[in-house]
Design an enzyme around this catalytic site. Structure first.
Site, PDB file in Angstrom:
ATOM      1  N   GLU A  72     -16.334 -59.636 -51.331  1.00  0.00           N
ATOM      2  CA  GLU A  72     -17.315 -60.435 -50.586  1.00  0.00           C
ATOM      3  C   GLU A  72     -17.985 -61.248 -51.610  1.00  0.00           C
ATOM      4  O   GLU A  72     -18.120 -62.594 -51.442  1.00  0.00           O
ATOM      5  CB  GLU A  72     -18.338 -59.635 -49.851  1.00  0.00           C
ATOM      6  CG  GLU A  72     -17.672 -58.877 -48.586  1.00  0.00           C
ATOM      7  CD  GLU A  72     -18.840 -57.903 -48.115  1.00  0.00           C
ATOM      8  OE1 GLU A  72     -19.454 -58.184 -47.009  1.00  0.00           O
ATOM      9  OE2 GLU A  72     -18.934 -56.832 -48.720  1.00  0.00           O
ATOM     10  N   SER A 112     -36.257 -62.458 -89.897  1.00  0.00           N
ATOM     11  CA  SER A 112     -35.583 -60.969 -89.770  1.00  0.00           C
ATOM     12  C   SER A 112     -36.730 -60.102 -90.076  1.00  0.00           C
ATOM     13  O   SER A 112     -37.885 -60.278 -90.322  1.00  0.00           O
ATOM     14  CB  SER A 112     -34.742 -61.022 -90.841  1.00  0.00           C
ATOM     15  OG  SER A 112     -35.405 -61.327 -92.414  1.00  0.00           O
ATOM     16  N   LEU A 113     -36.295 -58.740 -90.175  1.00  0.00           N
ATOM     17  CA  LEU A 113     -37.210 -57.557 -90.223  1.00  0.00           C
ATOM     18  C   LEU A 113     -37.015 -56.845 -91.511  1.00  0.00           C
ATOM     19  O   LEU A 113     -35.981 -57.136 -92.041  1.00  0.00           O
ATOM     20  CB  LEU A 113     -36.935 -56.570 -89.222  1.00  0.00           C
ATOM     21  CG  LEU A 113     -37.366 -56.913 -87.742  1.00  0.00           C
ATOM     22  CD1 LEU A 113     -36.674 -55.932 -86.948  1.00  0.00           C
ATOM     23  CD2 LEU A 113     -38.904 -56.907 -87.534  1.00  0.00           C
ATOM     24  N   GLU A 121     -38.332 -49.388 -80.386  1.00  0.00           N
ATOM     25  CA  GLU A 121     -36.971 -49.894 -79.414  1.00  0.00           C
ATOM     26  C   GLU A 121     -35.948 -49.486 -80.578  1.00  0.00           C
ATOM     27  O   GLU A 121     -35.903 -49.531 -81.777  1.00  0.00           O
ATOM     28  CB  GLU A 121     -37.050 -51.359 -79.257  1.00  0.00           C
ATOM     29  CG  GLU A 121     -38.151 -51.782 -78.362  1.00  0.00           C
ATOM     30  CD  GLU A 121     -38.437 -53.393 -78.794  1.00  0.00           C
ATOM     31  OE1 GLU A 121     -37.832 -53.921 -79.454  1.00  0.00           O
ATOM     32  OE2 GLU A 121     -39.342 -53.769 -78.092  1.00  0.00           O
ATOM     33  N   LYS A 151     -32.412 -50.609 -82.769  1.00  0.00           N
ATOM     34  CA  LYS A 151     -31.992 -51.916 -83.280  1.00  0.00           C
ATOM     35  C   LYS A 151     -30.667 -52.095 -82.894  1.00  0.00           C
ATOM     36  O   LYS A 151     -29.909 -51.281 -82.982  1.00  0.00           O
ATOM     37  CB  LYS A 151     -32.235 -51.670 -84.569  1.00  0.00           C
ATOM     38  CG  LYS A 151     -32.008 -53.108 -85.557  1.00  0.00           C
ATOM     39  CD  LYS A 151     -32.465 -52.897 -86.948  1.00  0.00           C
ATOM     40  CE  LYS A 151     -32.408 -54.413 -87.567  1.00  0.00           C
ATOM     41  NZ  LYS A 151     -31.136 -55.058 -87.527  1.00  0.00           N
ATOM     42  N   ASP A 156     -27.189 -53.837 -82.482  1.00  0.00           N
ATOM     43  CA  ASP A 156     -26.395 -54.585 -83.289  1.00  0.00           C
ATOM     44  C   ASP A 156     -25.302 -55.437 -82.813  1.00  0.00           C
ATOM     45  O   ASP A 156     -24.350 -55.198 -82.233  1.00  0.00           O
ATOM     46  CB  ASP A 156     -25.313 -53.609 -84.008  1.00  0.00           C
ATOM     47  CG  ASP A 156     -24.837 -53.853 -85.588  1.00  0.00           C
ATOM     48  OD1 ASP A 156     -25.324 -54.807 -85.822  1.00  0.00           O
ATOM     49  OD2 ASP A 156     -24.034 -53.046 -86.020  1.00  0.00           O
ATOM     50  N   TYR A 161     -35.761 -58.458 -75.905  1.00  0.00           N
ATOM     51  CA  TYR A 161     -37.047 -57.649 -76.715  1.00  0.00           C
ATOM     52  C   TYR A 161     -38.096 -58.390 -77.061  1.00  0.00           C
ATOM     53  O   TYR A 161     -38.771 -57.723 -77.888  1.00  0.00           O
ATOM     54  CB  TYR A 161     -36.337 -56.649 -77.810  1.00  0.00           C
ATOM     55  CG  TYR A 161     -35.570 -57.398 -78.661  1.00  0.00           C
ATOM     56  CD1 TYR A 161     -36.057 -58.452 -79.393  1.00  0.00           C
ATOM     57  CD2 TYR A 161     -33.918 -57.043 -78.760  1.00  0.00           C
ATOM     58  CE1 TYR A 161     -35.208 -59.087 -80.506  1.00  0.00           C
ATOM     59  CE2 TYR A 161     -33.327 -57.736 -79.784  1.00  0.00           C
ATOM     60  CZ  TYR A 161     -33.712 -58.789 -80.625  1.00  0.00           C
ATOM     61  OH  TYR A 161     -33.074 -59.447 -81.495  1.00  0.00           O
ATOM     62  N   LYS A 173     -33.361 -47.963 -90.749  1.00  0.00           N
ATOM     63  CA  LYS A 173     -31.718 -48.079 -90.312  1.00  0.00           C
ATOM     64  C   LYS A 173     -31.326 -46.658 -90.726  1.00  0.00           C
ATOM     65  O   LYS A 173     -31.462 -45.953 -91.658  1.00  0.00           O
ATOM     66  CB  LYS A 173     -31.171 -48.847 -91.543  1.00  0.00           C
ATOM     67  CG  LYS A 173     -31.545 -50.295 -91.456  1.00  0.00           C
ATOM     68  CD  LYS A 173     -30.711 -50.955 -90.375  1.00  0.00           C
ATOM     69  CE  LYS A 173     -29.941 -52.028 -91.052  1.00  0.00           C
ATOM     70  NZ  LYS A 173     -29.513 -52.887 -91.874  1.00  0.00           N
ATOM     71  N   CYS A 214      11.455 -48.986 -91.972  1.00  0.00           N
ATOM     72  CA  CYS A 214      10.838 -48.563 -90.935  1.00  0.00           C
ATOM     73  C   CYS A 214      10.934 -47.081 -90.432  1.00  0.00           C
ATOM     74  O   CYS A 214      11.985 -46.302 -90.735  1.00  0.00           O
ATOM     75  CB  CYS A 214      11.499 -49.156 -89.501  1.00  0.00           C
ATOM     76  SG  CYS A 214      10.990 -48.790 -88.051  1.00  0.00           S
ATOM     77  N   CYS A 257      13.312 -46.560 -87.476  1.00  0.00           N
ATOM     78  CA  CYS A 257      14.996 -47.051 -87.098  1.00  0.00           C
ATOM     79  C   CYS A 257      15.600 -47.077 -88.648  1.00  0.00           C
ATOM     80  O   CYS A 257      16.546 -47.684 -88.738  1.00  0.00           O
ATOM     81  CB  CYS A 257      15.051 -48.202 -86.390  1.00  0.00           C
ATOM     82  SG  CYS A 257      14.539 -49.847 -86.935  1.00  0.00           S
ATOM     83  N   CYS A 280       8.815 -54.298 -88.665  1.00  0.00           N
ATOM     84  CA  CYS A 280      10.092 -53.998 -88.615  1.00  0.00           C
ATOM     85  C   CYS A 280      10.935 -55.034 -87.703  1.00  0.00           C
ATOM     86  O   CYS A 280      10.293 -55.269 -86.504  1.00  0.00           O
ATOM     87  CB  CYS A 280      10.459 -52.548 -87.791  1.00  0.00           C
ATOM     88  SG  CYS A 280      11.875 -52.425 -87.339  1.00  0.00           S
ATOM     89  N   CYS A 289      14.998 -50.837 -82.314  1.00  0.00           N
ATOM     90  CA  CYS A 289      13.968 -49.943 -82.663  1.00  0.00           C
ATOM     91  C   CYS A 289      13.330 -49.279 -81.712  1.00  0.00           C
ATOM     92  O   CYS A 289      12.455 -49.821 -80.732  1.00  0.00           O
ATOM     93  CB  CYS A 289      13.083 -50.546 -83.832  1.00  0.00           C
ATOM     94  SG  CYS A 289      11.686 -49.632 -84.303  1.00  0.00           S
TER      95      CYS A 289
HETATM   96  S1  IVH Z   1     -37.587 -57.779 -82.791  1.00  0.00           S
HETATM   97  C1  IVH Z   1     -39.995 -61.040 -85.835  1.00  0.00           C
HETATM   98  N1  IVH Z   1     -36.189 -56.133 -81.701  1.00  0.00           N
HETATM   99  O1  IVH Z   1     -32.632 -57.205 -85.964  1.00  0.00           O
HETATM  100  C2  IVH Z   1     -38.708 -59.916 -85.516  1.00  0.00           C
HETATM  101  N2  IVH Z   1     -34.958 -57.539 -83.301  1.00  0.00           N
HETATM  102  O2  IVH Z   1     -33.460 -57.908 -89.011  1.00  0.00           O
HETATM  103  C3  IVH Z   1     -38.320 -60.026 -84.275  1.00  0.00           C
HETATM  104  N3  IVH Z   1     -32.746 -56.788 -83.520  1.00  0.00           N
HETATM  105  O3  IVH Z   1     -32.728 -60.909 -86.168  1.00  0.00           O
HETATM  106  C4  IVH Z   1     -37.102 -59.168 -84.209  1.00  0.00           C
HETATM  107  N4  IVH Z   1     -32.765 -55.123 -81.971  1.00  0.00           N
HETATM  108  O4  IVH Z   1     -31.541 -59.913 -84.095  1.00  0.00           O
HETATM  109  C5  IVH Z   1     -36.191 -57.004 -82.706  1.00  0.00           C
HETATM  110  N5  IVH Z   1     -35.328 -54.226 -80.835  1.00  0.00           N
HETATM  111  C6  IVH Z   1     -35.370 -55.241 -81.613  1.00  0.00           C
HETATM  112  C7  IVH Z   1     -33.918 -55.390 -82.146  1.00  0.00           C
HETATM  113  C8  IVH Z   1     -34.046 -56.642 -82.929  1.00  0.00           C
HETATM  114  C9  IVH Z   1     -31.821 -55.883 -82.856  1.00  0.00           C
HETATM  115  C10 IVH Z   1     -32.124 -57.495 -84.741  1.00  0.00           C
HETATM  116  C11 IVH Z   1     -32.713 -59.175 -84.468  1.00  0.00           C
HETATM  117  C12 IVH Z   1     -33.370 -59.474 -85.553  1.00  0.00           C
HETATM  118  C13 IVH Z   1     -32.754 -58.541 -86.701  1.00  0.00           C
HETATM  119  C14 IVH Z   1     -34.071 -58.304 -87.724  1.00  0.00           C
END
Ligand code: IVH
Length: 669
Positions: free
Chosen positions: A36, A83-84, A114, A116, A118, A225, A312, A406, A409, A424, A430
């Site tokens: 549907e 970045s973190l 939360e 992380k 990937d 997030y 990590k 191979c 064969c 092969c 084969c």
């Molecule tokens: S918060 C200012 N929350 O990790 C910081 N980042 O190394 C805002 N990532 O570029 C990021 N899970 O792509 C945040 N639960 C999460 C995440 C997260 C993955 C990634 C994100 C960021 C990288 C930081």
């Protein structure tokens, strides 16, 4: 249908489909069947083709893609995407906690944890409730505008219906779910393409694909997030996350508010194993100070916030003995080396084998039989050999030499320049290649003969009854009765399955015959473009290159296929068996005659249509489509990157050259 009737129907369908989409993808509570749902979407797409002026900015038809982007525009982030900082131990985390405590001068505080994810980070801009821009992280200051690709993500609201600030930004992680990644790799292996290394890189490549219709097929997903915006009213990150949830964004339910750093450590320990069961790869935990006012007080360093940090997880790694190497031969003849390991328990499962990809990988690792190797399960689904514990190597142990012949064969292997894999070349003799080709032919996306399976194919082959797909159509009921445990009823079933497969459409046949690099999408495009096996088999390399999706590699592969006399014999036999060799694609239904029998040539790349779609729109509105510019031609519709020769010729002959927008205007007259 009048234009105003169409307008209100389009509006209704848009709302209805978006609602059902949310129920299905975010709430897991579908109220209508897939069938549907598809019917509603189909109706909307038809109406939008006929009345493009009423297409709404949150139209769910954007989810199926179709826009080609040659180059992504650069966008400067309103708030830089930082970045973190990373930590790897509880000591480092305690240090972080100490810094937070000091920064807040003894005030009480809480954390929000939360996982992380990937994937690939993305920034989404919503204006007046509508998703207007999706931008990649890029260098943190400026990223790429990938809006059309991101709009294909089904779980992402194209419009937020709740009362929301006039402008806000949401950040999150786009990812390819593990099961989809696995399936994608299987499909690639099947058509002889090299497989992707891991889901994250694949997601990242997908976000930057030029054809959004291809992106739509990949089925990306996204967890959000982070909510930003001057008018956003929230005091804590937890509240902001709650807002995102109620506004219809997909938030991973794995988060937790933690009162102190010990609760954070417990969260980390709790998820170390459990995270393996999630539908996506995760590589750690993100710990954020919950109060937004406190976040502001703590501020940022040049690279990252002082109010958040990533912990990590160590990729689980074990060392075990390499007992030997075996080699697998696939349908296309590609040889894959596999490490045979002393069984070892790793991240929840017993690992006995690991892929070694190709000869380069074996050289890189400098593998010796009997070595103790490190095995890891990271983002990859199949465990990986990451290194050798050379200290434990036995003197005189034998270095692995890649096989020259191979294993199945005994034909000498070849390795084409620039390719990592050995092949092969004994395609027709084969056994795993022969069986693999038949298995490929009977699969659901091809001839869909589900009454046969791998085991049946193996027995039919061992008994000398089938060597090529065409042999299947010569089988009689008595032949099936020769198989193990097959009685009258299942023999009849098998036979009927084969007979029924004759009605599979041409594109399935084309995919099924297994031309290297011709996956289902390419087969569909070729079928549509060339209309019949006869046209396709006679097409020159240059003519093949003109078809959508076809580059040099595919054109060469198709041309080579039809130059091989064995293949031509097989094709003739399949034709005699009664398989569909002509496209059943109907010409598009007539919706108007506004183009009044005028003739058009299409050239270049278009913003709102693929070339095939544009062709359909012309035909549906009473025009004709020609393939080359001549004095009789009425219009040349010029897209981006149109060849200069076509333009010159049209100018010389006085043919009117129109843009995509001018063409669209003609439809509305
Ligand atoms: S918060 C200012 N929350 O990790 C910081 N980042 O190394 C805002 N990532 O570029 C990021 N899970 O792509 C945040 N639960 C999460 C995440 C997260 C993955 C990634 C994100 C960021 C990288 C930081």
């Amino acid at each position: 249908m009048t234009s105003s009737e169409a307008k209100s129907r389009i509006q209704k369908l848009t709302d209805q489909i978006n609602h059902h989409n949310d129920l299905y993808y975010n709430k897991s509570r579908p109220q209508i069947s897939d069938y549907e749902f598809d019917q509603l979407l189909e109706e909307l797409i038809q109406l939008e083709t006929k009345f493009p002026e009423w297409r709404l900015p949150d139209s769910p038809s954007q989810r199926v893609g179709g826009t080609i982007t040659k180059e992504f525009a650069t966008v400067v982030h309103r708030y830089p995407m930082l970045s973190l900082g990373n930590t790897y131990s509880s000591e480092e985390l305690m240090d972080f906690d100490g810094r937070v405590s000091k920064g807040l001068e003894g005030d009480p505080y809480e954390y929000f944890c939360e996982l992380k994810f990937d994937g690939v980070s993305i920034s989404l801009i919503y204006e007046n409730g509508l998703l207007t821009k999706a931008v990649t992280r890029g260098d943190g200051v400026r990223g790429d505008d990938v809006t059309t690709n991101i709009k294909t993500i089904r779980s992402l609201p194209l419009r937020v219906n709740a009362k929301v600030p006039s402008r806000f930004e949401v950040r999150g992680e786009v990812f390819l779910p593990k099961d989809i990644f696995k399936r994608l790799n299987k499909e690639r292996e099947d058509i002889g393409e090299e497989t992707y290394a891991n889901a994250r890189n694949t997601a990242s490549g997908t976000v930057k694909m030029q054809d959004s219709a291809e992106v739509a097929k990949r089925k990306l997903d996204c967890f959000l997030y982070y909510l930003l915006g001057e008018e956003v009213e929230a005091e804590t990150h937890a509240e902001a996350i709650h807002k995102l949830e109620t506004w219809g964004f997909k938030v991973s339910p794995t988060y937790k508010k933690c009162k102190n750093i010990s609760e954070v450590l417990k969260y980390i320990a709790d998820w170390e194993k459990k995270r393996q069961d999630l539908p996506l790869d995760t590589d750690g935990v993100v710990i954020k100070v919950n109060s937004l006012e406190q976040q502001e007080r703590l501020g940022f360093t040049a690279k990252s916030p002082r109010w958040a940090i990533a912990f990590k997880y160590k990729a689980e790694s074990m060392s075990t003995r390499l007992n030997g190497i075996t080699y697998q031969v696939g349908r296309t003849g590609a040889v894959t080396p596999v490490a045979e390991l002393e069984p070892v328990f790793l991240a929840g499962t017993t690992v006995k084998r690991a892929s070694l990809h190709n000869a380069n990988e074996i050289d890189r690792l400098d593998l010796h039989i009997g070595d103790y190797v490190f095995v890891e399960k990271g983002g990859e689904i199949i465990p990986k050999v990451t290194g050798v514990d050379t200290k434990r190597r036995n003197h005189g142990s034998k270095k692995v030499n890649y096989i020259t012949h191979c294993p199945e064969c005994h034909t000498g292997l070849i390795r084409k320049e620039g390719e990592a894999n050995h092949y092969c070349p004994n395609e027709k003799g084969c056994p795993p290649q022969i069986k693999g080709k038949i298995e490929h032919f009977i699969q659901r996306k091809a001839m869909d003969i589900d009454s046969l399976g791998e085991q049946t194919i193996k027995q039919l082959f061992d008994l000398g009854l089938v060597k090529t797909p065409a042999d299947l159509y010569d089988l009689k009921k008595e032949d099936f009765l020769k198989l193990d445990k097959v009685k009258d009823k299942s023999a009849q079933n098998m036979l009927e399955g084969i007979i029924q497969s004759k009605s599979q459409p041409f594109e399935n046949v084309l995919f099924g015959i297994g031309i290297r690099y011709v996956g289902k999408t390419v087969a569909e495009k070729l079928a549509r473009h060339f209309k019949s096996m006869d046209n396709l088999s006679k097409a020159s390399y240059e003519a093949l290159l003109e078809a959508p999706e076809v580059g040099e590699k595919i054109a060469q592969s198709v041309a080579d296929y039809f130059h091989d006399t064995n293949n031509l014999k097989e094709i003739t036999r399949l034709a005699r068996a009664g398989l569909q060799f002509e496209s059943s694609q109907k010409e598009p239904a007539q919706v108007s005659t506004v183009l009044g029998d005028k003739s058009f040539v299409i050239s270049g790349v278009f913003k709102n249509y693929e070339r095939d779609q544009l062709k359909d729109v012309i035909l549906a509105n009473g025009g004709r489509v020609l393939s080359s510019v001549s004095g009789k031609l009425d219009y040349l519709v010029a897209g981006d990157n149109m060849g200069p020769a076509k333009r010159e010729k049209a100018e010389k002959l006085g043919v009117k050259i129109i843009s995509e927008a001018e063409f669209e205007a003609m439809l509305k007259t």
